[in-house]
Design a protein around this motif. Structure first.
Motif, PDB file in Angstrom:
ATOM      1  N   ALA A   1      -3.327   9.910  -4.980  1.00 39.09           N
ATOM      2  CA  ALA A   1      -2.075   9.961  -3.777  1.00 39.09           C
ATOM      3  C   ALA A   1      -0.656   9.689  -4.359  1.00 39.09           C
ATOM      4  O   ALA A   1       0.196  10.316  -4.691  1.00 39.09           O
ATOM      5  N   ARG A   2      -1.203   8.029  -5.096  1.00 36.94           N
ATOM      6  CA  ARG A   2       0.340   7.428  -5.182  1.00 36.94           C
ATOM      7  C   ARG A   2       1.079   8.454  -6.248  1.00 36.94           C
ATOM      8  O   ARG A   2       2.347   8.614  -6.417  1.00 36.94           O
TER       9      ARG A   2
ATOM     10  N   PRO B   1      -8.324  -9.658  -7.397  1.00 36.63           N
ATOM     11  CA  PRO B   1      -7.497  -8.481  -7.503  1.00 36.63           C
ATOM     12  C   PRO B   1      -7.161  -7.958  -6.924  1.00 36.63           C
ATOM     13  O   PRO B   1      -5.929  -6.811  -7.146  1.00 36.63           O
ATOM     14  N   ILE B   2      -6.766  -7.988  -5.737  1.00 35.49           N
ATOM     15  CA  ILE B   2      -6.004  -7.020  -4.232  1.00 35.49           C
ATOM     16  C   ILE B   2      -4.683  -7.149  -4.579  1.00 35.49           C
ATOM     17  O   ILE B   2      -3.863  -6.134  -4.900  1.00 35.49           O
ATOM     18  N   PRO B   3      -4.235  -7.851  -5.504  1.00 35.58           N
ATOM     19  CA  PRO B   3      -2.461  -8.439  -5.261  1.00 35.58           C
ATOM     20  C   PRO B   3      -2.828  -8.012  -6.091  1.00 35.58           C
ATOM     21  O   PRO B   3      -1.546  -6.916  -6.482  1.00 35.58           O
ATOM     22  N   LEU B   4      -3.178  -8.112  -7.455  1.00 42.43           N
ATOM     23  CA  LEU B   4      -2.729  -7.336  -8.487  1.00 42.43           C
ATOM     24  C   LEU B   4      -3.066  -5.535  -9.097  1.00 42.43           C
ATOM     25  O   LEU B   4      -2.034  -4.603  -8.882  1.00 42.43           O
ATOM     26  N   ALA B   5      -3.717  -5.491  -7.947  1.00 43.67           N
ATOM     27  CA  ALA B   5      -4.476  -3.744  -7.201  1.00 43.67           C
ATOM     28  C   ALA B   5      -3.069  -3.205  -6.616  1.00 43.67           C
ATOM     29  O   ALA B   5      -2.212  -1.801  -6.852  1.00 43.67           O
ATOM     30  N   LEU B   6      -2.254  -3.573  -5.712  1.00 38.95           N
ATOM     31  CA  LEU B   6      -1.474  -3.389  -5.096  1.00 38.95           C
ATOM     32  C   LEU B   6      -0.011  -3.018  -5.907  1.00 38.95           C
ATOM     33  O   LEU B   6       0.413  -2.258  -5.469  1.00 38.95           O
ATOM     34  N   ALA B   7       0.076  -4.187  -7.232  1.00 39.94           N
ATOM     35  CA  ALA B   7       1.138  -3.500  -7.805  1.00 39.94           C
ATOM     36  C   ALA B   7       1.067  -2.497  -8.544  1.00 39.94           C
ATOM     37  O   ALA B   7       2.068  -1.930  -9.178  1.00 39.94           O
ATOM     38  N   ILE B   8      -0.037  -2.633  -8.727  1.00 42.87           N
ATOM     39  CA  ILE B   8      -0.534  -1.833 -10.056  1.00 42.87           C
ATOM     40  C   ILE B   8      -0.308  -0.065  -9.204  1.00 42.87           C
ATOM     41  O   ILE B   8      -0.050   0.761 -10.227  1.00 42.87           O
ATOM     42  N   LEU B   9      -0.543  -0.425  -7.929  1.00 38.50           N
ATOM     43  CA  LEU B   9      -0.143   0.879  -6.594  1.00 38.50           C
ATOM     44  C   LEU B   9       1.670   1.544  -7.385  1.00 38.50           C
ATOM     45  O   LEU B   9       2.060   2.380  -6.615  1.00 38.50           O
ATOM     46  N   PHE B  10       1.768  -0.633  -6.171  1.00 37.65           N
ATOM     47  CA  PHE B  10       3.891  -0.136  -6.643  1.00 37.65           C
ATOM     48  C   PHE B  10       4.321   0.542  -7.476  1.00 37.65           C
ATOM     49  O   PHE B  10       5.006   1.867  -7.559  1.00 37.65           O
ATOM     50  N   PHE B  11       3.101   0.210  -8.523  1.00 39.02           N
ATOM     51  CA  PHE B  11       4.590   0.536 -10.151  1.00 39.02           C
ATOM     52  C   PHE B  11       4.330   1.814 -10.444  1.00 39.02           C
ATOM     53  O   PHE B  11       4.860   2.109 -11.363  1.00 39.02           O
ATOM     54  N   ALA B  12       2.705   2.355 -10.437  1.00 38.67           N
ATOM     55  CA  ALA B  12       2.722   3.332 -10.531  1.00 38.67           C
ATOM     56  C   ALA B  12       3.660   5.011 -10.588  1.00 38.67           C
ATOM     57  O   ALA B  12       3.983   5.043  -9.553  1.00 38.67           O
ATOM     58  N   ARG B  13       3.904   5.210 -11.915  1.00 40.25           N
ATOM     59  CA  ARG B  13       4.364   6.870 -11.720  1.00 40.25           C
ATOM     60  C   ARG B  13       3.629   7.808 -12.540  1.00 40.25           C
ATOM     61  O   ARG B  13       2.705   7.763 -13.563  1.00 40.25           O
ATOM     62  N   HIS B  14       4.074   9.508 -12.057  1.00 44.04           N
ATOM     63  CA  HIS B  14       3.203  10.580 -13.209  1.00 44.04           C
ATOM     64  C   HIS B  14       2.949  10.388 -14.742  1.00 44.04           C
ATOM     65  O   HIS B  14       4.099  10.838 -15.213  1.00 44.04           O
TER      66      HIS B  14
ATOM     67  N   VAL C   1      -7.197   1.118 -15.961  1.00 43.71           N
ATOM     68  CA  VAL C   1      -6.612   1.310 -14.569  1.00 43.71           C
ATOM     69  C   VAL C   1      -5.413   0.649 -14.024  1.00 43.71           C
ATOM     70  O   VAL C   1      -4.081   2.115 -13.681  1.00 43.71           O
ATOM     71  N   ALA C   2      -4.355  -0.211 -15.446  1.00 46.18           N
ATOM     72  CA  ALA C   2      -3.422  -0.316 -15.544  1.00 46.18           C
ATOM     73  C   ALA C   2      -3.253   1.146 -16.579  1.00 46.18           C
ATOM     74  O   ALA C   2      -1.394   0.892 -16.367  1.00 46.18           O
ATOM     75  N   VAL C   3      -3.195   1.519 -17.421  1.00 45.30           N
ATOM     76  CA  VAL C   3      -3.336   2.134 -17.982  1.00 45.30           C
ATOM     77  C   VAL C   3      -2.920   3.872 -17.436  1.00 45.30           C
ATOM     78  O   VAL C   3      -1.621   4.209 -16.916  1.00 45.30           O
ATOM     79  N   ALA C   4      -4.078   4.220 -16.851  1.00 47.28           N
ATOM     80  CA  ALA C   4      -3.631   5.310 -15.922  1.00 47.28           C
ATOM     81  C   ALA C   4      -2.834   5.081 -14.629  1.00 47.28           C
ATOM     82  O   ALA C   4      -1.898   6.447 -14.558  1.00 47.28           O
ATOM     83  N   SER C   5      -2.491   4.003 -13.803  1.00 43.45           N
ATOM     84  CA  SER C   5      -1.328   3.861 -13.662  1.00 43.45           C
ATOM     85  C   SER C   5      -0.151   4.627 -14.504  1.00 43.45           C
ATOM     86  O   SER C   5       1.098   5.455 -13.734  1.00 43.45           O
ATOM     87  N   GLY C   6       0.230   4.618 -15.587  1.00 38.18           N
ATOM     88  CA  GLY C   6       1.334   5.165 -16.095  1.00 38.18           C
ATOM     89  C   GLY C   6       3.017   4.588 -15.327  1.00 38.18           C
ATOM     90  O   GLY C   6       4.061   5.257 -16.040  1.00 38.18           O
ATOM     91  N   ALA C   7       2.550   3.729 -15.228  1.00 40.18           N
ATOM     92  CA  ALA C   7       3.988   2.600 -15.054  1.00 40.18           C
ATOM     93  C   ALA C   7       5.293   2.748 -16.268  1.00 40.18           C
ATOM     94  O   ALA C   7       4.307   2.331 -17.256  1.00 40.18           O
ATOM     95  N   GLU C   8       5.909   2.367 -15.679  1.00 43.65           N
ATOM     96  CA  GLU C   8       7.469   2.675 -16.831  1.00 43.65           C
ATOM     97  C   GLU C   8       7.201   1.317 -17.687  1.00 43.65           C
ATOM     98  O   GLU C   8       7.043   0.807 -18.833  1.00 43.65           O
ATOM     99  N   ASN C   9       6.253  -0.115 -16.530  1.00 46.10           N
ATOM    100  CA  ASN C   9       6.176  -1.070 -17.815  1.00 46.10           C
ATOM    101  C   ASN C   9       4.695  -1.519 -17.702  1.00 46.10           C
ATOM    102  O   ASN C   9       4.816  -1.980 -17.549  1.00 46.10           O
TER     103      ASN C   9
END
Length: 192
Positions: free
Chosen positions: A186-187, A15-28, A92-100
């Motif tokens: 933090a992100r 899951p590490i690459p997916l976790a990094l993608a989730i962090l990258f796209f995370a928004r408030h 986790v994906a939902v919590a990221s709040g990513a635009e996509n």
């Protein structure tokens, strides 16, 4: 090498690459973050209920089992830990709040469904070899992932771990989840 074995042995790292993608796209997005946290808690409760009955036997790098666990949540579905994981990662994906976030959520669920599909396949093959007819009867009566409403009548009588023992057994998962959530917070709050 058998892909199923590879995924089973490395299921903590895939899951590490997916976790990094989730962090990258995370928004408030406070609402999505809180909703995601609630989904994560639900998934972890499903996992912990499974760990209560399966114990530390789930923490192996080799496919196998000393006994066939059919009690507790295993009387409703055969893979409560994997279902819990899929729900946690969806949270986790939902919590990221990513635009996509919709696409991120879809990729997350598809990724883990495929990975766990391979892992479940090799586990079922192994359990059939170890427990024969006992496993066949269980597999016919209890769904792989989506729980049945009533518990399977053929379940074994098992004394579950105490909640304290369960938390101790689940410590590594809880620590990993906590560290990831710290990075996510933090992100979201410090880098946006």
């Amino acid at each position: 090498m058998d892909l199923r074995q590879f995924l089973f042995r490395n299921r903590s790292y895939t899951p590490i690459p997916l976790a990094l993608a989730i962090l990258f796209f995370a928004r408030h997005d406070e609402r999505l973050f809180l909703t995601g946290l609630a989904v994560i808690v639900l998934g972890e409760m499903i996992r912990m209920s499974g760990v209560r009955y399966a114990g530390g036997a789930t923490r192996t790098r080799k496919v196998g089992a000393k006994v066939l666990c059919t009690a507790g949540p295993f009387a409703h579905q055969r893979n409560p830990l994997y279902l819990g994981n899929i729900i946690i990662y969806a949270g986790v994906a939902v919590a990221s709040g990513a635009e996509n976030m919709g696409l991120l959520l879809l990729v997350t669920v598809v990724f883990f469904s495929l990975q766990y599909g391979f892992i479940i396949n090799i586990e079922e093959e192994t359990l059939r070899g170890l427990f024969g007819r006992q496993y066949e009867d269980y597999a016919k009566a209890v769904p792989r992932l989506f729980p049945r409403v009533t518990p399977w009548a053929g379940r074994t009588k098992t004394t579950p771990l105490t909640w304290k023992q369960t938390v101790r057994t689940e410590r590594r998962t809880l620590q990993t989840l906590a560290v990831f959530l710290v990075f996510l917070v933090a992100r979201i709050y410090l880098m946006n």
